[in-house]
Scaffold this motif. Structure first.
Motif, PDB file in Angstrom:
ATOM      1  N   LEU A  45     -45.426  -6.624 -10.711  1.00  0.00           N
ATOM      2  CA  LEU A  45     -46.394  -5.680 -10.537  1.00  0.00           C
ATOM      3  C   LEU A  45     -47.307  -6.503  -9.514  1.00  0.00           C
ATOM      4  CD1 LEU A  45     -47.923  -3.233 -11.879  1.00  0.00           C
ATOM      5  CD2 LEU A  45     -49.241  -4.922 -12.902  1.00  0.00           C
ATOM      6  N   TYR A  46     -47.909  -5.608  -8.396  1.00  0.00           N
ATOM      7  CA  TYR A  46     -48.606  -6.221  -7.530  1.00  0.00           C
ATOM      8  C   TYR A  46     -50.248  -6.406  -7.975  1.00  0.00           C
ATOM      9  CZ  TYR A  46     -45.198  -6.196  -3.716  1.00  0.00           C
ATOM     10  OH  TYR A  46     -43.910  -6.801  -3.163  1.00  0.00           O
ATOM     11  N   ILE A  47     -50.664  -7.743  -7.691  1.00  0.00           N
ATOM     12  CA  ILE A  47     -52.028  -7.867  -8.125  1.00  0.00           C
ATOM     13  C   ILE A  47     -52.823  -8.560  -7.106  1.00  0.00           C
ATOM     14  CG2 ILE A  47     -51.147  -8.357 -10.697  1.00  0.00           C
ATOM     15  CD1 ILE A  47     -51.696 -11.272 -10.286  1.00  0.00           C
ATOM     16  N   GLU A  48     -54.212  -8.403  -7.153  1.00  0.00           N
ATOM     17  CA  GLU A  48     -55.080  -8.996  -6.042  1.00  0.00           C
ATOM     18  C   GLU A  48     -55.069 -10.468  -5.708  1.00  0.00           C
ATOM     19  OE1 GLU A  48     -58.302  -5.614  -6.394  1.00  0.00           O
ATOM     20  OE2 GLU A  48     -59.149  -7.331  -5.916  1.00  0.00           O
ATOM     21  N   ALA A  49     -54.810 -11.030  -4.786  1.00  0.00           N
ATOM     22  CA  ALA A  49     -55.012 -12.484  -4.705  1.00  0.00           C
ATOM     23  C   ALA A  49     -55.577 -12.679  -3.321  1.00  0.00           C
ATOM     24  CB  ALA A  49     -53.486 -12.972  -4.723  1.00  0.00           C
ATOM     25  N   SER A  50     -56.848 -12.834  -3.403  1.00  0.00           N
ATOM     26  CA  SER A  50     -57.599 -12.364  -2.169  1.00  0.00           C
ATOM     27  C   SER A  50     -57.769 -13.985  -1.237  1.00  0.00           C
ATOM     28  CB  SER A  50     -58.739 -11.749  -2.239  1.00  0.00           C
ATOM     29  OG  SER A  50     -59.731 -12.499  -3.373  1.00  0.00           O
ATOM     30  N   MET A  58     -50.281  -9.622  -4.469  1.00  0.00           N
ATOM     31  CA  MET A  58     -48.839 -10.210  -4.299  1.00  0.00           C
ATOM     32  C   MET A  58     -48.235  -9.992  -5.625  1.00  0.00           C
ATOM     33  SD  MET A  58     -50.084 -14.290  -4.234  1.00  0.00           S
ATOM     34  CE  MET A  58     -48.732 -14.828  -3.340  1.00  0.00           C
ATOM     35  N   ARG A  59     -47.080 -10.110  -5.764  1.00  0.00           N
ATOM     36  CA  ARG A  59     -46.430  -9.829  -7.235  1.00  0.00           C
ATOM     37  C   ARG A  59     -47.144 -10.920  -8.099  1.00  0.00           C
ATOM     38  NH1 ARG A  59     -40.321  -9.744  -5.369  1.00  0.00           N
ATOM     39  NH2 ARG A  59     -41.008 -11.685  -4.761  1.00  0.00           N
ATOM     40  N   ALA A  60     -47.348 -10.523  -9.337  1.00  0.00           N
ATOM     41  CA  ALA A  60     -47.703 -11.346 -10.330  1.00  0.00           C
ATOM     42  C   ALA A  60     -46.869 -12.712 -10.696  1.00  0.00           C
ATOM     43  CB  ALA A  60     -47.801 -10.738 -11.775  1.00  0.00           C
ATOM     44  N   LYS A  61     -45.769 -12.534 -10.482  1.00  0.00           N
ATOM     45  CA  LYS A  61     -44.870 -13.550 -10.585  1.00  0.00           C
ATOM     46  C   LYS A  61     -44.872 -14.654  -9.383  1.00  0.00           C
ATOM     47  CE  LYS A  61     -40.508 -12.024  -8.744  1.00  0.00           C
ATOM     48  NZ  LYS A  61     -39.211 -11.206  -9.311  1.00  0.00           N
ATOM     49  N   MET A  90     -53.972 -17.882 -19.804  1.00  0.00           N
ATOM     50  CA  MET A  90     -53.226 -19.036 -19.190  1.00  0.00           C
ATOM     51  C   MET A  90     -51.688 -18.887 -20.018  1.00  0.00           C
ATOM     52  SD  MET A  90     -54.942 -21.083 -17.573  1.00  0.00           S
ATOM     53  CE  MET A  90     -54.641 -22.688 -17.990  1.00  0.00           C
ATOM     54  N   LYS A  91     -51.422 -18.630 -21.174  1.00  0.00           N
ATOM     55  CA  LYS A  91     -50.178 -18.257 -21.592  1.00  0.00           C
ATOM     56  C   LYS A  91     -49.262 -17.370 -20.799  1.00  0.00           C
ATOM     57  CE  LYS A  91     -50.837 -19.733 -26.304  1.00  0.00           C
ATOM     58  NZ  LYS A  91     -51.270 -19.411 -27.534  1.00  0.00           N
ATOM     59  N   ILE A  92     -49.649 -16.098 -20.341  1.00  0.00           N
ATOM     60  CA  ILE A  92     -49.125 -15.509 -19.674  1.00  0.00           C
ATOM     61  C   ILE A  92     -48.697 -15.971 -18.161  1.00  0.00           C
ATOM     62  CG2 ILE A  92     -48.801 -13.359 -18.331  1.00  0.00           C
ATOM     63  CD1 ILE A  92     -51.209 -12.129 -20.374  1.00  0.00           C
ATOM     64  N   ILE A  93     -49.698 -16.831 -17.602  1.00  0.00           N
ATOM     65  CA  ILE A  93     -49.459 -17.393 -16.370  1.00  0.00           C
ATOM     66  C   ILE A  93     -48.245 -18.486 -16.533  1.00  0.00           C
ATOM     67  CG2 ILE A  93     -50.686 -18.692 -14.563  1.00  0.00           C
ATOM     68  CD1 ILE A  93     -53.203 -17.057 -15.522  1.00  0.00           C
ATOM     69  N   GLU A  94     -48.348 -19.177 -17.575  1.00  0.00           N
ATOM     70  CA  GLU A  94     -47.491 -20.492 -17.561  1.00  0.00           C
ATOM     71  C   GLU A  94     -46.149 -20.022 -17.690  1.00  0.00           C
ATOM     72  OE1 GLU A  94     -50.749 -23.609 -19.833  1.00  0.00           O
ATOM     73  OE2 GLU A  94     -49.249 -22.148 -21.000  1.00  0.00           O
ATOM     74  N   ASP A  95     -45.969 -18.689 -18.470  1.00  0.00           N
ATOM     75  CA  ASP A  95     -44.689 -18.278 -18.788  1.00  0.00           C
ATOM     76  C   ASP A  95     -44.006 -17.761 -17.288  1.00  0.00           C
ATOM     77  OD1 ASP A  95     -43.431 -15.305 -20.995  1.00  0.00           O
ATOM     78  OD2 ASP A  95     -42.294 -17.063 -20.053  1.00  0.00           O
ATOM     79  N   LEU A  96     -44.947 -16.923 -16.570  1.00  0.00           N
ATOM     80  CA  LEU A  96     -44.358 -16.275 -15.272  1.00  0.00           C
ATOM     81  C   LEU A  96     -44.137 -17.560 -14.400  1.00  0.00           C
ATOM     82  CD1 LEU A  96     -46.768 -13.331 -14.692  1.00  0.00           C
ATOM     83  CD2 LEU A  96     -44.218 -13.313 -14.993  1.00  0.00           C
ATOM     84  N   ASP A 115     -40.266 -19.371 -14.672  1.00  0.00           N
ATOM     85  CA  ASP A 115     -39.147 -18.661 -14.168  1.00  0.00           C
ATOM     86  C   ASP A 115     -39.415 -17.212 -13.554  1.00  0.00           C
ATOM     87  OD1 ASP A 115     -37.510 -17.732 -17.350  1.00  0.00           O
ATOM     88  OD2 ASP A 115     -39.493 -17.274 -16.398  1.00  0.00           O
ATOM     89  N   GLY A 116     -40.825 -16.694 -13.565  1.00  0.00           N
ATOM     90  CA  GLY A 116     -40.853 -15.550 -13.065  1.00  0.00           C
ATOM     91  C   GLY A 116     -40.592 -14.140 -13.887  1.00  0.00           C
ATOM     92  N   LYS A 117     -40.318 -14.748 -15.130  1.00  0.00           N
ATOM     93  CA  LYS A 117     -40.073 -13.548 -16.091  1.00  0.00           C
ATOM     94  C   LYS A 117     -40.957 -13.836 -17.244  1.00  0.00           C
ATOM     95  CE  LYS A 117     -35.144 -13.382 -14.687  1.00  0.00           C
ATOM     96  NZ  LYS A 117     -33.840 -13.784 -15.105  1.00  0.00           N
ATOM     97  N   PHE A 118     -40.855 -12.658 -18.320  1.00  0.00           N
ATOM     98  CA  PHE A 118     -41.769 -12.758 -19.462  1.00  0.00           C
ATOM     99  C   PHE A 118     -40.833 -13.148 -20.644  1.00  0.00           C
ATOM    100  CE2 PHE A 118     -45.941 -11.707 -18.285  1.00  0.00           C
ATOM    101  CZ  PHE A 118     -45.777 -10.654 -17.602  1.00  0.00           C
ATOM    102  N   ASN A 119     -41.318 -14.165 -21.092  1.00  0.00           N
ATOM    103  CA  ASN A 119     -40.545 -14.367 -22.457  1.00  0.00           C
ATOM    104  C   ASN A 119     -38.990 -14.791 -22.486  1.00  0.00           C
ATOM    105  OD1 ASN A 119     -41.341 -14.692 -25.221  1.00  0.00           O
ATOM    106  ND2 ASN A 119     -41.022 -12.791 -25.795  1.00  0.00           N
TER     107      ASN A 119
END
Lengths: 515, 155
Positions: B64-69, B115-118, B141-147, B150-154
């Motif tokens: 998913l594309y997210i803002e990263a300005s 850019m992509r979330a991963k 932070m848990k979501i960010i550390e997961d991504l 390896d760029g994948k969830f869980n």
């Protein structure tokens, strides 16, 4: 060496990139056409619902919205605009949907436990006391804003029986049915707008977050403006827009009311105390969790069964909101909202309205295109509002214009679900009073138009603050409460100086600032 | 007409069930509790919108594309990362592909817009600023550390 190889390979790809660039320009043109079609289709759906061209008995609004969204997705495929289901999920705000479900479960439990019947008795006793009917009515219609929840439907559904009871009592006392819709729709506009200032994930927090303003700084100005909206709605319905309520709506008089068990009063007391504690303490726990925990406690106190609990859940607003979000997602994917901003920008540059005039129009776009949930349009257009706000700040040199515009837009969006013909909260009142669908749209929209500038003016002159108690805000709020009390006295057919109404207004003013 | 209405209501039910299923599959069902207040947005020192990570978890979509300005890269590096990455070049928004087609040198520095979330997770300094203003204390932070892993969830 490796870097040079990489760079050469990238440069060798330039020829293919140039053709990509040319095709990108064509893609932009196609996207503009698609966006324009999407906006036009949405506008058509809205007008068809308002004018009754599509009968709700054949195609309810949920079906209209889903079918409309499907047409937009199909158009996106035809125009080769890429989208994927994750975009739709990512663009949906689940907070109001889950908060509404949790709120209805709690309301269902309290209702089944006799809590709201107890509330009705308490309000009836208050009406016979010093506050009188007008004082109790002004507190009743402002409860949704005092205890602002993330979705006003919870309060609208919960307090509707009390509002109707009050209205009927007053109608009998004055032999005038017109006071019934006055109280009912005063409550409805107050409930509709109350999700704006809610500290539990209200729309105002979106504006604070997007604009980078202090947390809870938008709350007090919005709440004060909602008081004004409420009294305007009541006054307009009472004196200008006569809402034709049939006599058959009045329930028969009952000589002896059934005796309520003590658990009913205990249930209601727990409901009020627990909610007040949530607003005072603001624990870092999702409100949905708190509401479900409260539901479990109420079920134990009031001996409520699961079946009775489920009877309290009204599916219509939940499905209407979800359908609205799906439609909103379709408009985002096809660029419909971008087309709206582009259109407004064009008008700003090419018409005498200029950026200031179009900014005023933009603030009221949510009530021109009213959706079943104000978050749909506010999430989509907030960046556009900031864009216009920055332009107007440059034109006027007045830095408070940006927060004033943001707060005006947010309040307009929050309240817009009241008059929405696409399953808005106004439908609850119209249904209960046997009125034609969409009849009260205009008076509610007028009240929003009157209330929104109040919030903007407060921000312009008093500025924003996170402080719980500011003397100037307290005095202003008490002043507006006083005006509210005076107005409700007159609207309900009493003398304007009736002390009960004035005291009720002052109590509302105090509670709004304090909570 | 009844069948059409039933179909539409089924779509709504499937959408709601799908959203719960997606967030469960990503391993972050609590992401649905997000208030969408966007208070975390202005706390990131490198301009990433943390709410984007929550949206990615809800939809189970690391792409998913997210803002990263405020992330700055060389155009060449950006092309290697993702040719569809959205950039700001001379006050205009364009993708990496478009920038290269316009003849902008791969060694030029550009500012990322989306850019992509991963990919954004790789740049996150894990400072924890995004969790501080959250009114419901979501462990973003848990979501960010997961991504970041390896760029994948869980996985």
């Amino acid at each position: 060496m490796l870097g040079q190889v990489k760079t050469r390979r990238l440069c060798e790809g330039h020829q293919s990139w140039r053709s990509v660039y040319r095709s990108k320009s064509r893609v932009l043109e196609i996207r503009k056409v698609l966006a324009a079609i999407a906006l036009a289709l949405f506008f058509l759906i809205l007008v068809a619902s308002i004018r009754g061209w599509i009968s709700q008995s054949l195609l309810p609004l949920q079906s209209i919205l889903i079918l409309g969204a499907m047409i937009l997705f199909l158009l996106a495929l035809v125009f080769k605009q890429p989208f994927y289901p994750a975009q739709l999920l990512a663009s949906t705000t689940f907070h109001p949907i889950t908060a509404t479900i949790a709120g209805f479960l709690l309301a269902g439990a309290v209702e089944a436990g006799g809590g709201f019947a107890a509330a009705g008795r308490i309000l009836s006793k208050m009406g016979k006391g010093f506050l009188g009917i007008s004082g109790t009515a002004v507190i009743l219609v402002n409860i949704p804003t005092i205890f602002a929840m993330p979705c006003g439907r919870v309060w609208a559904a919960t307090l509707m029986p009390a509002a109707l009871m009050f209205g009927f009592e007053l109608a009998r006392a004055h032999d005038d049915l017109k006071v019934v819709p006055v109280i009912v729709f005063g409550l409805i506009i107050n409930a509709a707008a109350s999700c704006g200032p809610s500290p539990l994930g209200g729309i105002g927090t979106m504006g604070e977050g997007t604009g980078g303003f202090p947390l809870q700084s938008f709350s007090n100005p919005q709440q004060m403006a909602i008081m004004v909206m409420t009294l305007v709605a009541m006054a307009v319905i009472s004196s200008v827009f006569r809402v034709p309520v049939k006599k058959s709506v009045l329930p028969p008089l009952r000589d002896n009311l059934p005796i309520l068990p003590k658990t009913a009063y205990l249930t209601f007391a727990f409901y009020v105390v627990a909610l007040s504690m949530v607003f005072l303490i603001r624990p870092p726990i999702p409100i949905q969790t708190i509401l479900l925990a409260m539901t479990a406690v109420v079920m134990m106190i009031g001996k409520v069964s699961l079946r009775e609990l489920m009877a309290g859940v009204i599916l219509h607003p939940i499905t209407a909101m979800t359908a609205g979000f799906i439609m909103g997602g379709a408009l985002l994917v096809t660029g419909g909202f971008d087309a709206l901003i582009a259109l407004l920008s064009w008008v700003a540059v090419h018409s005498p309205l200029g950026f200031i005039g179009v900014s005023v129009l933009l603030i009221y776009v949510p009530i021109i295109f009213p959706m079943p949930c104000g978050r749909i349009i506010s999430a989509a257009l907030l960046p556009g509002v900031i864009l216009f706000g920055v332009e107007v700040v440059q034109v006027t040199g007045h830095p408070q214009v940006l927060p004033a515009m943001l707060i005006g837009f947010i309040l307009s969006a929050a309240a817009s679900c009241g008059p929405s013909p696409l399953g808005g909260i106004g439908g609850i009142g119209e249904g209960n009073l046997g009125l034609r669908h969409g009849l009260t749209g205009i008076p509610l929209q007028l009240s929003i138009m009157a209330g929104v500038p109040v919030a903007a003016l407060i921000v312009s002159y008093l500025g924003l603050s996170q402080e719980i108690l500011r003397m100037n805000e307290l005095l202003l709020c008490l002043g507006l409460g006083l005006i509210s009390g005076l107005s409700v006295n007159m609207t309900l057919g009493f003398k304007f100086y009736r002390p009960g109404g004035i005291l009720g207004g002052l109590v509302v003013g105090f509670l709004i600032i304090f909570l | 007409m009844r069948k059409i209405n039933l179909f539409c209501y089924l779509v709504i039910a499937v959408f709601l069930a799908g959203s719960v299923a997606a967030s469960l599959t990503s391993g972050y069902p609590w992401s649905i509790a997000c208030y969408n207040c966007i208070l975390c947005k202005h706390t990131c020192p490198i301009g990433i919108d943390p709410y984007g990570f929550v949206k990615a978890a809800i939809s189970n979509e690391p792409d998913l594309y997210i803002e990263a300005s405020s992330i700055r890269l060389r155009l060449g590096e950006a092309a290697e990362l993702d040719p569809r990455l959205s950039l700001k070049v001379d006050e205009s928004e364009m993708t990496v592909q478009t920038a290269l087609a316009k003849g902008i040198s791969p060694d030029s520095e550009v500012t990322v817009l989306r850019m992509r979330a991963k990919d954004a997770a790789k740049f996150c300094p894990l400072c924890g600023n995004c969790e501080k203003p959250c009114p419901v204390a979501l462990p973003i932070m848990k979501i960010i550390e997961d991504l970041k892993d390896d760029g994948k969830f869980n996985d």
